[in-house]
Structure formats: C-alpha cells, structure tokens
Design a protein around this motif. Structure first.
Motif, PDB file in Angstrom:
ATOM      1  N   ARG A 194     -12.647 -49.874 -59.355  1.00 38.18           N
ATOM      2  CA  ARG A 194     -11.836 -50.786 -58.531  1.00 38.18           C
ATOM      3  C   ARG A 194     -10.374 -50.388 -58.649  1.00 38.18           C
ATOM      4  NH1 ARG A 194     -15.449 -54.634 -60.862  1.00 38.18           N
ATOM      5  NH2 ARG A 194     -16.979 -55.205 -59.270  1.00 38.18           N
ATOM      6  N   ALA A 195      -9.757 -50.121 -57.510  1.00 41.07           N
ATOM      7  CA  ALA A 195      -8.323 -49.812 -57.501  1.00 41.07           C
ATOM      8  C   ALA A 195      -7.569 -51.115 -57.246  1.00 41.07           C
ATOM      9  CB  ALA A 195      -8.003 -48.802 -56.405  1.00 41.07           C
ATOM     10  N   ALA A 196      -6.611 -51.429 -58.110  1.00 43.53           N
ATOM     11  CA  ALA A 196      -5.859 -52.682 -57.956  1.00 43.53           C
ATOM     12  C   ALA A 196      -4.546 -52.468 -57.208  1.00 43.53           C
ATOM     13  CB  ALA A 196      -5.590 -53.300 -59.322  1.00 43.53           C
ATOM     14  N   ASN A 197      -4.069 -51.216 -57.185  1.00 45.97           N
ATOM     15  CA  ASN A 197      -2.832 -50.942 -56.440  1.00 45.97           C
ATOM     16  C   ASN A 197      -2.825 -49.486 -55.979  1.00 45.97           C
ATOM     17  OD1 ASN A 197      -1.662 -49.218 -58.534  1.00 45.97           O
ATOM     18  ND2 ASN A 197      -1.419 -51.103 -59.693  1.00 45.97           N
ATOM     19  N   ARG A 198      -1.850 -49.151 -55.109  1.00 52.04           N
ATOM     20  CA  ARG A 198      -1.795 -47.782 -54.547  1.00 52.04           C
ATOM     21  C   ARG A 198      -1.053 -46.810 -55.445  1.00 52.04           C
ATOM     22  NH1 ARG A 198      -1.887 -51.217 -50.331  1.00 52.04           N
ATOM     23  NH2 ARG A 198      -3.608 -50.763 -48.889  1.00 52.04           N
ATOM     24  N   GLU A 199      -0.416 -47.358 -56.471  1.00 48.44           N
ATOM     25  CA  GLU A 199       0.381 -46.495 -57.346  1.00 48.44           C
ATOM     26  C   GLU A 199      -0.506 -45.463 -58.049  1.00 48.44           C
ATOM     27  OE1 GLU A 199       3.497 -48.624 -59.555  1.00 48.44           O
ATOM     28  OE2 GLU A 199       3.152 -47.093 -61.107  1.00 48.44           O
ATOM     29  N   ILE A 200      -1.755 -45.831 -58.330  1.00 47.70           N
ATOM     30  CA  ILE A 200      -2.646 -44.883 -59.030  1.00 47.70           C
ATOM     31  C   ILE A 200      -2.871 -43.623 -58.178  1.00 47.70           C
ATOM     32  CG2 ILE A 200      -3.788 -46.603 -60.493  1.00 47.70           C
ATOM     33  CD1 ILE A 200      -6.184 -46.502 -58.518  1.00 47.70           C
TER      34      ILE A 200
END
Ligand code: NAD
Length: 228
Positions: A194-200
């Motif tokens: 699960r990606a919580a933000n686009r920064e990753i």
C-alpha cells in the motif's frame, strides 16, 4: 567536484511532477534545471540537463526518446500505459542512451516483485495466482503498470503460459494498492503493498536519476538501481 545531477522534469505540472519538484528542493545533489509539460518542446528543454525524468503520458514517449537520442541524454521513465509499439521505441532508444524504465519506483513494490517470484518458486504450480490493484479515480491507465509487471513476473515464474487475471478498482484518492493472491482449495496467501503518498515514487525516481548518469547505454530497471 560538482556532484549535482541536472534534471529536466517532463510532466512537471502533474501530481508526480509536483512531488518531484518538492523533493528536489531539499536535495542538494539534484538540480531541476528545466521543466516542461503539455505543449512545451521537450527537445529544446533537454539541451542543458544530464538526465530527464518523465512522469507525463505514454503518448509523449516518441518525443522524449527522440530528444534523448538527439542530445545523448539519459532517461528515467516513470510514465505507464505504453503500447507495445511505444515500449519498442524505448527499447530502441536504449541501444544508444542509458534508460531506467520502471512501472514503480518504490522500494516496497520492487521487493514485492522479488517476493512474488520467490512465492511461485516455493508454492509450486498447484496454486492459482491473481492480482488486484486499486488507484484513485483520476488515473488514466488500467490495469496499472505495476499490475502488468506483477503479471509478467508471475507468468515468467510459473512457466505455464497462462494469462494472469488482473482486477482494477478505481475509487477515491487511493495512491496505489497492489495485492497478489495465491490460492488453492483450503488455503490462500496474499502479498499486499500500500502506497500512502507519492513521495515514495519521487524518491525512487530521483535515486534512479543520480544512478543512471554516466552508465553505458542500455535498458535498466529499479532492480538494477536498488541492486536487488
Ligand atoms: P497527472 O495526470 O497528474 O500528470 C501528468 C502531467 O503530464 C500533466 O501535467 C500533463 O499535462 C502532462 N503531460 C501530458 N502529456 C504530455 C506531453 N506530451 N508532454 C509533456 N507533458 C505532458 O499524472 P501523474 O499522477 O503525475 O502520473 C503521471 C504518470 O506517471 C502516469 O503514467 C502514472 O501512471 C505514472 N506513475 C508512475 C509511478 C512510478 O513509480 N513509475 C508512480 C506514480 C505515477
């Protein structure tokens, strides 16, 4: 010695483009020297950079590759949804310039690719595999590039030639979720990222941009960048 990597950002006005700009502000090893979006000349913008990061639209790829070949610049391609022909354009360009092409730049998803291969190896052929991916409603392509990479990974590991079913859900503001399900009567194994933000993703793309400069021509993946 100047170790700053000069970047052209393509798709700069988009969700990912803005995230890369925000990240680069706090990174002294990255200098975004040019930005372009729909309607701008990519070829002109590419002149004074070391590498271009592309988070735009699949249809931009011909112009992106032509500009990279013209100026001899490296590319980091994060855009997804390319046709077979557009993917061939990238492969062709990679004969002359260095390109990182990745459907997902997060470390977690690249470990998920690795775990998926390992799971097939350990579970054997009597498990069925399928993929479920969920993204925000604005996402233009379906299935996601990451789900397609997972399906290719499963197909290559299973060696049965069977197509892998992908279920795509578009709802709300979900940044990105991918689940690989292995099942047979009586048991079920699920691997989820699960990606919580686009920064990753931005962090991975910037890491790839620093890594690719000076590399010989060729098509590289995040696997290569992360040394997995
Ligand atoms: P977005 O729609 O918010 O932004 C795309 C931007 O590109 C827009 O500003 C648009 O005007 C611009 N654009 C469109 N066509 C262009 C062209 N021909 N030349 C220059 N600019 C152009 O989309 P987003 O959420 O930022 O995602 C962009 C792409 O990145 C999508 O393909 C998405 O699937 C992909 N993505 C990849 C990763 C990854 O880790 N590889 C992660 C997130 C998103």
């Amino acid at each position: 010695m100047n170790s700053t990597t000069r970047v052209l950002l393509i798709g700069a006005a988009g969700r990912m483009g803005k995230t890369v700009v925000a990240l680069a502000r706090n990174d002294r090893q990255i200098d975004i020297v040019a930005q372009c979006d729909l309607g701008d000349s990519i070829e002109l913008a590419m002149e004074n950079c070391d590498v271009a990061i592309d988070f735009s639209h699949a249809d931009a790829i011909t112009e992106v590759c032509r500009a990279a070949l013209h100026h001899g610049r490296s590319l980091v391609i994060g855009t997804t949804g390319h046709s077979q022909e557009q993917r061939r354009t990238v492969e062709e360009a990679a004969r002359s310039v260095a390109i990182v092409f990745a459907s997902n730049f997060s470390v977690g998803v690249n470990v998920l690719f690795w775990l998926t291969r390992k799971a097939v190896e350990l579970l054997g052929s009597d498990f069925d595999a399928e993929i479920i991916e969920t993204h925000h409603k604005m996402k233009k392509d379906a299935p996601s590039g990451t789900a397609k990479t997972l399906a290719e990974t499963l197909k290559a590991a299973q060696k049965t030639g069977h197509e892998i079913a992908i279920q795509s859900i578009r709802e709300g503001d979900v940044v990105g979720e991918h689940t690989v399900i292995f099942s047979r009567p009586g048991e079920r194994l699920e691997l989820t990222h699960r990606a919580a933000n686009r920064e990753i993703f931005a962090r991975g793309a910037v890491r790839a941009a620093k890594w690719i400069v000076g590399k010989p021509a060729g098509l590289y993946s995040m696997h290569d960048v992360l040394g997995l």
